[in-house]
Design a protein around this motif. Structure first.
Motif, PDB file in Angstrom:
ATOM      1  N   GLY A 167       0.799  -1.222   0.000  1.00  0.00           N
ATOM      2  CA  GLY A 167       0.000   0.000   0.000  1.00  0.00           C
ATOM      3  C   GLY A 167       0.825   1.263   0.000  1.00  0.00           C
ATOM      4  O   GLY A 167       0.338   2.337  -0.389  1.00  0.00           O
ATOM      5  N   GLY A 168       2.075   1.161   0.418  1.00  0.00           N
ATOM      6  CA  GLY A 168       2.953   2.329   0.438  1.00  0.00           C
ATOM      7  C   GLY A 168       3.152   2.963  -0.926  1.00  0.00           C
ATOM      8  O   GLY A 168       3.457   4.164  -1.020  1.00  0.00           O
ATOM      9  N   TRP A 169       2.943   2.187  -1.986  1.00  0.00           N
ATOM     10  CA  TRP A 169       3.053   2.739  -3.347  1.00  0.00           C
ATOM     11  C   TRP A 169       1.968   3.775  -3.615  1.00  0.00           C
ATOM     12  O   TRP A 169       2.111   4.603  -4.524  1.00  0.00           O
ATOM     13  N   PHE A 170       0.897   3.733  -2.848  1.00  0.00           N
ATOM     14  CA  PHE A 170      -0.261   4.583  -3.137  1.00  0.00           C
ATOM     15  C   PHE A 170      -0.530   5.611  -2.043  1.00  0.00           C
ATOM     16  O   PHE A 170      -1.609   6.196  -1.993  1.00  0.00           O
ATOM     17  N   VAL A 171       0.454   5.835  -1.179  1.00  0.00           N
ATOM     18  CA  VAL A 171       0.354   6.886  -0.156  1.00  0.00           C
ATOM     19  C   VAL A 171       1.315   8.001  -0.546  1.00  0.00           C
ATOM     20  O   VAL A 171       2.531   7.786  -0.614  1.00  0.00           O
ATOM     21  N   ARG A 172       0.761   9.173  -0.817  1.00  0.00           N
ATOM     22  CA  ARG A 172       1.595  10.279  -1.297  1.00  0.00           C
ATOM     23  C   ARG A 172       2.450  10.873  -0.180  1.00  0.00           C
ATOM     24  O   ARG A 172       3.630  11.121  -0.349  1.00  0.00           O
ATOM     25  N   ARG A 173       1.834  11.108   0.986  1.00  0.00           N
ATOM     26  CA  ARG A 173       2.574  11.625   2.133  1.00  0.00           C
ATOM     27  C   ARG A 173       1.713  11.502   3.371  1.00  0.00           C
ATOM     28  O   ARG A 173       0.508  11.242   3.283  1.00  0.00           O
ATOM     29  N   ILE A 174       2.358  11.685   4.527  1.00  0.00           N
ATOM     30  CA  ILE A 174       1.615  11.685   5.783  1.00  0.00           C
ATOM     31  C   ILE A 174       2.021  12.906   6.597  1.00  0.00           C
ATOM     32  O   ILE A 174       3.099  13.473   6.395  1.00  0.00           O
ATOM     33  N   GLU A 175       1.152  13.291   7.503  1.00  0.00           N
ATOM     34  CA  GLU A 175       1.452  14.350   8.463  1.00  0.00           C
ATOM     35  C   GLU A 175       1.279  13.763   9.854  1.00  0.00           C
ATOM     36  O   GLU A 175       0.156  13.569  10.321  1.00  0.00           O
ATOM     37  N   GLY A 176       2.402  13.452  10.501  1.00  0.00           N
ATOM     38  CA  GLY A 176       2.324  12.855  11.823  1.00  0.00           C
ATOM     39  C   GLY A 176       3.312  11.722  11.978  1.00  0.00           C
ATOM     40  O   GLY A 176       4.350  11.685  11.328  1.00  0.00           O
ATOM     41  N   ASP A 177       2.969  10.779  12.840  1.00  0.00           N
ATOM     42  CA  ASP A 177       3.869   9.704  13.244  1.00  0.00           C
ATOM     43  C   ASP A 177       3.719   8.483  12.330  1.00  0.00           C
ATOM     44  O   ASP A 177       2.669   7.844  12.335  1.00  0.00           O
TER      45      ASP A 177
END
Length: 205
Positions: A167-177
């Motif tokens: 699934g990491g291929w389809f996560v653009r970015r995160i805000e947090g931990d």
């Protein structure tokens, strides 16, 4: 003192092992839907904390006998998206539909944590809290969604995605931990351990 993880999640286990802890794993077997149904209009944070607490309670009696000096940690994650809390999709159709809705949008991944300290087999400290991380999803093609769902990975994870897997291929970015998105927040767990009088460095292998 033993660190007991009340979860069958291989992702949580992997985070802890990479961070220097080899936990005793005890699967709680909690019916998460039943726990959630027993709550009256809970806030998102309250829901995931209640689920984490239920997991710890389910294993506590056995752990008190097996490991009377221990900290028992339970976690539960859900995605707050479009005004609702969603957990594991459970079926390919639900997972695919969620991805069609999430593509190009954002949601908040909440992970509830509960830490209980045992001394002499008795509870001497309890601490709970939730961590929220905003996840910005990319826009996979329909073929990519179908291929991802076909792997089975998104069926048994909160929000139908992983950060540390396919699934990491389809996560653009995160805000947090990031560790919280994977399943257990290291900074929050450290803070909760401190609340019950335990230093995380004493638990390192």
């Amino acid at each position: 003192m033993r660190f007991v993880l009340a979860s069958q999640s291989p992702a949580r286990l992997g985070v802890l092992r990479a961070a220097g802890i080899d936990p005793v794993v005890r699967v709680s077997g909690v019916d998460e839907d039943a726990v959630a149904a027993g709550l009256v209009d809970p806030a998102p944070e309250a829901l995931v904390v209640a689920l984490a607490e239920a997991k710890v309670r389910a294993v506590l009696a056995d752990i008190a006998v097996e490991h009377p000096e221990a900290v028992v940690v339970g976690c539960d994650s859900m995605l707050h998206f479009d005004g609702e809390m969603v957990g594991k999709p459970g079926s390919p159709g639900v997972a695919a539909e969620r991805w069609r809705r999430m593509a190009g949008r954002s949601g908040d991944l909440l992970t509830g944590h509960t830490v209980v300290r045992l001394a002499g087999g008795e509870v001497v400290g309890t601490a709970s809290a939730a961590e929220t991380t905003t996840v910005h999803f990319d826009s996979p093609t329909p073929a990519e969604v179908d291929a991802y769902v076909a792997t089975g990975e998104p069926l048994q994870v909160a929000g139908a995605f992983t950060l540390d897997g396919l699934g990491g291929w389809f996560v653009r970015r995160i805000e947090g931990d990031p560790s919280s998105v994977i399943g257990i927040s290291l900074p929050l767990t450290r803070a909760l351990l401190t609340e019950v009088g335990v230093s995380v460095t004493d638990l390192w292998r």
